[in-house]
Scaffold this motif. Sequence first.
Motif, PDB file in Angstrom:
ATOM      1  N   TYR A 116       0.849  -1.198   0.000  1.00 55.41           N
ATOM      2  CA  TYR A 116       0.000   0.000   0.000  1.00 55.41           C
ATOM      3  C   TYR A 116       0.881   1.243   0.000  1.00 55.41           C
ATOM      4  CZ  TYR A 116      -4.148   2.807   1.258  1.00 55.41           C
ATOM      5  OH  TYR A 116      -5.183   3.708   1.261  1.00 55.41           O
ATOM      6  N   LEU A 117       1.860   1.245   0.892  1.00 58.01           N
ATOM      7  CA  LEU A 117       2.752   2.392   1.034  1.00 58.01           C
ATOM      8  C   LEU A 117       3.564   2.630  -0.238  1.00 58.01           C
ATOM      9  CD1 LEU A 117       3.785   4.500   3.103  1.00 58.01           C
ATOM     10  CD2 LEU A 117       5.440   2.796   3.854  1.00 58.01           C
ATOM     11  N   ALA A 118       4.136   1.553  -0.793  1.00 60.64           N
ATOM     12  CA  ALA A 118       5.000   1.692  -1.964  1.00 60.64           C
ATOM     13  C   ALA A 118       4.202   2.023  -3.232  1.00 60.64           C
ATOM     14  CB  ALA A 118       5.803   0.413  -2.171  1.00 60.64           C
ATOM     15  N   LEU A 119       3.064   1.369  -3.434  1.00 57.93           N
ATOM     16  CA  LEU A 119       2.269   1.639  -4.637  1.00 57.93           C
ATOM     17  C   LEU A 119       1.705   3.051  -4.624  1.00 57.93           C
ATOM     18  CD1 LEU A 119       0.347  -1.738  -5.037  1.00 57.93           C
ATOM     19  CD2 LEU A 119       1.987  -0.783  -6.648  1.00 57.93           C
ATOM     20  N   GLU A 120       1.362   3.543  -3.452  1.00 59.61           N
ATOM     21  CA  GLU A 120       0.850   4.904  -3.347  1.00 59.61           C
ATOM     22  C   GLU A 120       1.895   5.904  -3.816  1.00 59.61           C
ATOM     23  OE1 GLU A 120      -2.128   6.718  -0.081  1.00 59.61           O
ATOM     24  OE2 GLU A 120      -0.097   6.394   0.671  1.00 59.61           O
ATOM     25  N   GLN A 121       3.156   5.658  -3.464  1.00 59.26           N
ATOM     26  CA  GLN A 121       4.227   6.551  -3.892  1.00 59.26           C
ATOM     27  C   GLN A 121       4.566   6.358  -5.363  1.00 59.26           C
ATOM     28  OE1 GLN A 121       7.653   6.472  -1.311  1.00 59.26           O
ATOM     29  NE2 GLN A 121       6.415   6.514   0.535  1.00 59.26           N
ATOM     30  N   THR A 122       4.494   5.106  -5.838  1.00 60.88           N
ATOM     31  CA  THR A 122       4.880   4.805  -7.220  1.00 60.88           C
ATOM     32  C   THR A 122       3.840   5.279  -8.221  1.00 60.88           C
ATOM     33  OG1 THR A 122       6.090   2.849  -6.462  1.00 60.88           O
ATOM     34  CG2 THR A 122       5.571   2.967  -8.811  1.00 60.88           C
ATOM     35  N   TYR A 123       2.550   4.987  -7.957  1.00 61.50           N
ATOM     36  CA  TYR A 123       1.494   5.266  -8.932  1.00 61.50           C
ATOM     37  C   TYR A 123       0.518   6.360  -8.479  1.00 61.50           C
ATOM     38  CZ  TYR A 123       3.104   1.003 -11.200  1.00 61.50           C
ATOM     39  OH  TYR A 123       3.880   0.048 -11.822  1.00 61.50           O
ATOM     40  N   HIS A 124       0.699   6.883  -7.269  1.00 60.19           N
ATOM     41  CA  HIS A 124      -0.181   7.924  -6.732  1.00 60.19           C
ATOM     42  C   HIS A 124      -1.634   7.461  -6.707  1.00 60.19           C
ATOM     43  CE1 HIS A 124       3.333  10.477  -7.016  1.00 60.19           C
ATOM     44  NE2 HIS A 124       3.443  10.167  -8.297  1.00 60.19           N
ATOM     45  N   GLN A 125      -1.785   6.158  -6.451  1.00 61.31           N
ATOM     46  CA  GLN A 125      -3.103   5.549  -6.296  1.00 61.31           C
ATOM     47  C   GLN A 125      -3.047   4.622  -5.084  1.00 61.31           C
ATOM     48  OE1 GLN A 125      -5.967   5.852  -8.098  1.00 61.31           O
ATOM     49  NE2 GLN A 125      -5.156   7.270  -9.635  1.00 61.31           N
ATOM     50  N   SER A 126      -4.154   4.479  -4.401  1.00 61.03           N
ATOM     51  CA  SER A 126      -4.198   3.612  -3.234  1.00 61.03           C
ATOM     52  C   SER A 126      -4.427   2.157  -3.645  1.00 61.03           C
ATOM     53  CB  SER A 126      -5.320   4.045  -2.279  1.00 61.03           C
ATOM     54  OG  SER A 126      -5.073   5.339  -1.787  1.00 61.03           O
TER      55      SER A 126
END
Length: 263
Positions: free
Chosen positions: A167-177
């Motif tokens: 959750y933390l990494a994808l939010e930073q990578t794709y700006h989506q939850s």
Amino acid sequence: MAYQISATKLQAYNRCPYAYYLRYERKLTTNEFFGSTALGIALHQALAQCHRDWHYRHPLPDIRWVHHCWQQHSTDLTPNQISEGAEILENYYYNFIANQVAITQPLAVEGRIQGCLQVENLEFLITGRYDRVDFLPDGLELIDYKSGRETKLPDSREMDVQIGLYYLALEQTYHQSLKYLSLLFLRTGEKVQFEATEAHKERVQEMISNLAVRLRYDRGWEPIPGGQCDRCTFARYCAAVTANPAPLPEVHSKSQLQLVLNL
């Protein structure tokens, strides 16, 4: 240089800080083996090609496309593995492709994610791999293919750690939850979906903060006795399970912490 943390490492820390310290900070070797079979690797590669390289001008590929992708990645397998893999992929096709109106092009396949977190003057580099990430109307779905014969679900606490870290990494990578983390068992055609929430992310942030304090001051690595002790390869060094624990061997490698903090 940032301190690297992955789901595997954070799950190990959550099970027992002392075992984590011996493995990742003291760099003690273990007899554990981690790896994928040749069949499993080939299946993952074929599925990646199937979803990545389909032209998407037509709503659905037919079974010949799946066979084509399998042929590209099964050349080094035994005849039995080739036959078994073809059957597994045919089941996948009829369970997850043929019954759809149209398949959607994934956001990414067979990739890496990275994220960063600053705690206690220590920068953590969050790393991970994924099989597929799909874009949903209200977030992202991370799909993890499971090719083994074992269909038992992972421990719920370990799933929570994995969900929170991704959750933390994808939010930073794709700006989506992250909305769902899904396990797709290729042999049975089962798909088990876990909902991801902000609470998972907050729990992981709390765990990393706790780990950072231990790393920063190099203390607090007490063991947590439990069911994992029966199969722990560090039991001979642990006073919690061994009456007369063996002394820790000399280790000359430097910890990542020294490199990060430059003390």
